[in-house]
Design a protein around this motif. Structure first.
Motif, PDB file in Angstrom:
ATOM      1  N   SER A 198       0.830  -1.211   0.000  1.00 37.06           N
ATOM      2  CA  SER A 198       0.000   0.000   0.000  1.00 37.06           C
ATOM      3  C   SER A 198       0.863   1.258   0.000  1.00 37.06           C
ATOM      4  CB  SER A 198      -0.925   0.012   1.223  1.00 37.06           C
ATOM      5  OG  SER A 198      -1.955  -0.938   1.100  1.00 37.06           O
ATOM      6  N   GLU A 199       1.883   1.273   0.861  1.00 35.18           N
ATOM      7  CA  GLU A 199       2.766   2.436   0.926  1.00 35.18           C
ATOM      8  C   GLU A 199       3.605   2.572  -0.341  1.00 35.18           C
ATOM      9  OE1 GLU A 199       3.688   2.619   5.687  1.00 35.18           O
ATOM     10  OE2 GLU A 199       4.345   0.863   4.542  1.00 35.18           O
ATOM     11  N   LEU A 200       4.009   1.440  -0.907  1.00 31.25           N
ATOM     12  CA  LEU A 200       4.772   1.480  -2.148  1.00 31.25           C
ATOM     13  C   LEU A 200       3.917   2.010  -3.289  1.00 31.25           C
ATOM     14  CD1 LEU A 200       7.646   0.751  -3.090  1.00 31.25           C
ATOM     15  CD2 LEU A 200       6.789  -1.529  -3.676  1.00 31.25           C
ATOM     16  N   PHE A 201       2.647   1.612  -3.298  1.00 32.27           N
ATOM     17  CA  PHE A 201       1.706   2.070  -4.323  1.00 32.27           C
ATOM     18  C   PHE A 201       1.522   3.590  -4.267  1.00 32.27           C
ATOM     19  CE2 PHE A 201      -2.777   3.140  -5.260  1.00 32.27           C
ATOM     20  CZ  PHE A 201      -2.802   2.835  -6.618  1.00 32.27           C
ATOM     21  N   THR A 202       1.267   4.129  -3.076  1.00 32.06           N
ATOM     22  CA  THR A 202       1.048   5.582  -2.985  1.00 32.06           C
ATOM     23  C   THR A 202       2.325   6.354  -3.298  1.00 32.06           C
ATOM     24  OG1 THR A 202       1.406   5.471  -0.580  1.00 32.06           O
ATOM     25  CG2 THR A 202      -0.865   5.397  -1.363  1.00 32.06           C
ATOM     26  N   ALA A 203       3.473   5.816  -2.870  1.00 37.18           N
ATOM     27  CA  ALA A 203       4.736   6.471  -3.210  1.00 37.18           C
ATOM     28  C   ALA A 203       4.960   6.485  -4.715  1.00 37.18           C
ATOM     29  CB  ALA A 203       5.904   5.775  -2.508  1.00 37.18           C
ATOM     30  N   ALA A 204       4.601   5.382  -5.374  1.00 36.04           N
ATOM     31  CA  ALA A 204       4.759   5.313  -6.827  1.00 36.04           C
ATOM     32  C   ALA A 204       3.788   6.257  -7.533  1.00 36.04           C
ATOM     33  CB  ALA A 204       4.543   3.872  -7.304  1.00 36.04           C
ATOM     34  N   CYS A 205       2.560   6.377  -7.026  1.00 39.82           N
ATOM     35  CA  CYS A 205       1.611   7.336  -7.608  1.00 39.82           C
ATOM     36  C   CYS A 205       2.183   8.747  -7.540  1.00 39.82           C
ATOM     37  CB  CYS A 205       0.275   7.280  -6.854  1.00 39.82           C
ATOM     38  SG  CYS A 205      -0.742   5.835  -7.215  1.00 39.82           S
ATOM     39  N   GLN A 206       2.713   9.109  -6.391  1.00 40.72           N
ATOM     40  CA  GLN A 206       3.289  10.437  -6.236  1.00 40.72           C
ATOM     41  C   GLN A 206       4.466  10.642  -7.185  1.00 40.72           C
ATOM     42  OE1 GLN A 206       5.288  11.398  -2.445  1.00 40.72           O
ATOM     43  NE2 GLN A 206       4.212  13.353  -2.505  1.00 40.72           N
ATOM     44  N   ALA A 207       5.332   9.642  -7.291  1.00 37.64           N
ATOM     45  CA  ALA A 207       6.515   9.769  -8.133  1.00 37.64           C
ATOM     46  C   ALA A 207       6.151   9.910  -9.607  1.00 37.64           C
ATOM     47  CB  ALA A 207       7.430   8.561  -7.926  1.00 37.64           C
ATOM     48  N   VAL A 208       5.167   9.144 -10.053  1.00 35.46           N
ATOM     49  CA  VAL A 208       4.758   9.232 -11.463  1.00 35.46           C
ATOM     50  C   VAL A 208       4.105  10.580 -11.737  1.00 35.46           C
ATOM     51  CG1 VAL A 208       3.205   8.289 -13.212  1.00 35.46           C
ATOM     52  CG2 VAL A 208       4.572   6.740 -11.800  1.00 35.46           C
ATOM     53  N   LEU A 209       3.239  11.043 -10.837  1.00 34.52           N
ATOM     54  CA  LEU A 209       2.572  12.326 -11.044  1.00 34.52           C
ATOM     55  C   LEU A 209       3.556  13.487 -11.032  1.00 34.52           C
ATOM     56  CD1 LEU A 209      -0.572  11.700  -8.826  1.00 34.52           C
ATOM     57  CD2 LEU A 209      -0.554  11.897 -11.322  1.00 34.52           C
ATOM     58  N   LEU A 210       4.592  13.387 -10.203  1.00 33.81           N
ATOM     59  CA  LEU A 210       5.571  14.472 -10.107  1.00 33.81           C
ATOM     60  C   LEU A 210       6.612  14.438 -11.217  1.00 33.81           C
ATOM     61  CD1 LEU A 210       6.294  14.624  -6.253  1.00 33.81           C
ATOM     62  CD2 LEU A 210       5.031  16.288  -7.630  1.00 33.81           C
ATOM     63  N   ASN A 211       7.016  13.253 -11.605  1.00 33.46           N
ATOM     64  CA  ASN A 211       8.158  13.109 -12.523  1.00 33.46           C
ATOM     65  C   ASN A 211       7.794  12.607 -13.912  1.00 33.46           C
ATOM     66  OD1 ASN A 211      10.290  13.631 -10.416  1.00 33.46           O
ATOM     67  ND2 ASN A 211       9.378  11.797  -9.526  1.00 33.46           N
TER      68      ASN A 211
END
Length: 317
Positions: free
Chosen positions: A10-23
């Motif tokens: 779950s934490e990896l998923f939200t971190a990945a969502c943030q990273a894709v949206l930002l980068n």
């Protein structure tokens, strides 16, 4: 290239969502707009925390997660998987998902059980670097089928008495695909560790194109405002010679599996969802409420999600 590490899916998923949206940058393969990061390494330190849940925004279908994992492990490409995710039918050719992982893993070229080969390889040489499961098959996957595997292959390494698993993917739909892929792969990792008599180590997920489709980007952004739910699955194991009989009984929905193990939980989840699809909603909910652990709670949440008036049509299953 992004590198992310977390203790739960779950934490990896939200971190990945943030990273894709930002980068991420815009890419439009097949004229479908995505926000894409090229090169991602997602590292999960506790593979038993494999269930993605970020309510109320990202709620997954645990019955499909279980069904797909068992479908793959059993070596199947049979269409019963459509009972758990009807949207998969659109990718079938002549009723068959030509990119199904199961036959490639368990019957490569109708001869090689790659799981058995890995067990034998790492039993003979604990430090081997040759424990590989190949999935992408150029002889099949350049024929123009609708279903082409996103996963290229798996590698297994025993280091310091723990089994690491490394998955490489050419492409990963973060919103729809990742929660189900990480469930299945870490389940395989845990079983493999048991067959080899070692502890479960870290899980590594490498993706060439990690992306969010435009339809899912707003929900991915909304996930960042909610706390991921972190749950840990009970230990799972079965002797290697008994794997196929156990899988067959659960998939068929027969046999006495009321032993309080995770296999029993899997059977309850599948039975409940089959009842739901048959219109036996009260019975399905009762079974879900009576199913212990994270999967039972996730199934209750999924049924609540399905009955919400604003259910997104693009959702899995």
């Amino acid at each position: 290239m992004i590198v992310l590490k977390a203790d739960s899916a779950s934490e990896l998923f939200t971190a990945a969502c943030q990273a894709v949206l930002l980068n991420g940058r815009i890419a439009c393969p097949r004229d479908m707009m995505t926000t894409e990061v090229i090169g991602a390494h997602l590292r999960l330190t506790n593979p038993r925390r494999r269930l993605v849940s970020v309510p109320p925004v990202r709620v997954i279908n645990p019955a499909f997660a279980v069904a797909e994992a068992l479908w793959i492990l059993s070596g199947s490409d049979d269409p019963w998987i459509f009972d758990f995710n009807d949207n998969l039918r659109r990718y079938a050719d002549d009723g068959i998902l030509q990119g199904a992982y199961g036959p490639r893993i368990r019957r490569w070229g109708d001869r090689v059980d790659q799981l058995d080969a890995v067990v034998r390889k790492l039993t003979a040489d604990r430090d081997s670097r040759q424990a590989v499961v190949q999935i992408y098959d150029p002889g099949r996957d350049h024929r123009g089928y609708r279903d082409v595997p996103c996963t290229l292959g798996y590698r297994f390494l025993i280091r310091q008495g723990r089994l690491e698993m490394h998955t490489t993917m050419r492409s990963q739909d973060l919103w729809l695909g990742f929660p189900y892929d990480i469930f299945a792969t870490t389940l395989l990792q845990e079983l493999m560790a048991g067959w080899l008599g070692v502890e479960v180590g870290e899980y590594h997920h490498y993706v060439d194109s990690l992306h969010l489709y435009a339809d899912h980007a707003p929900a991915a952004a909304e996930c960042l405002h909610h706390e991921p739910t972190v749950t840990e699955m009970d230990p799972l194991g079965v002797d290697w010679p008994d794997l196929d009989p156990v899988l067959a009984r659960i998939i068929r929905g027969d046999g006495d599996l009321s032993d309080g193990t995770s296999w029993d939980t899997f059977g309850r989840v599948l039975t409940s969802y089959r009842s739901w699809k048959l219109g036996q909603r009260d019975w399905a909910r009762t079974l879900a409420h009576d199913t212990p652990g994270p999967l039972g709670a996730a199934l209750v949440a999924w049924y609540q999600h399905l009955t919400q008036p604003a259910l997104v049509s693009a959702e899995l299953a």
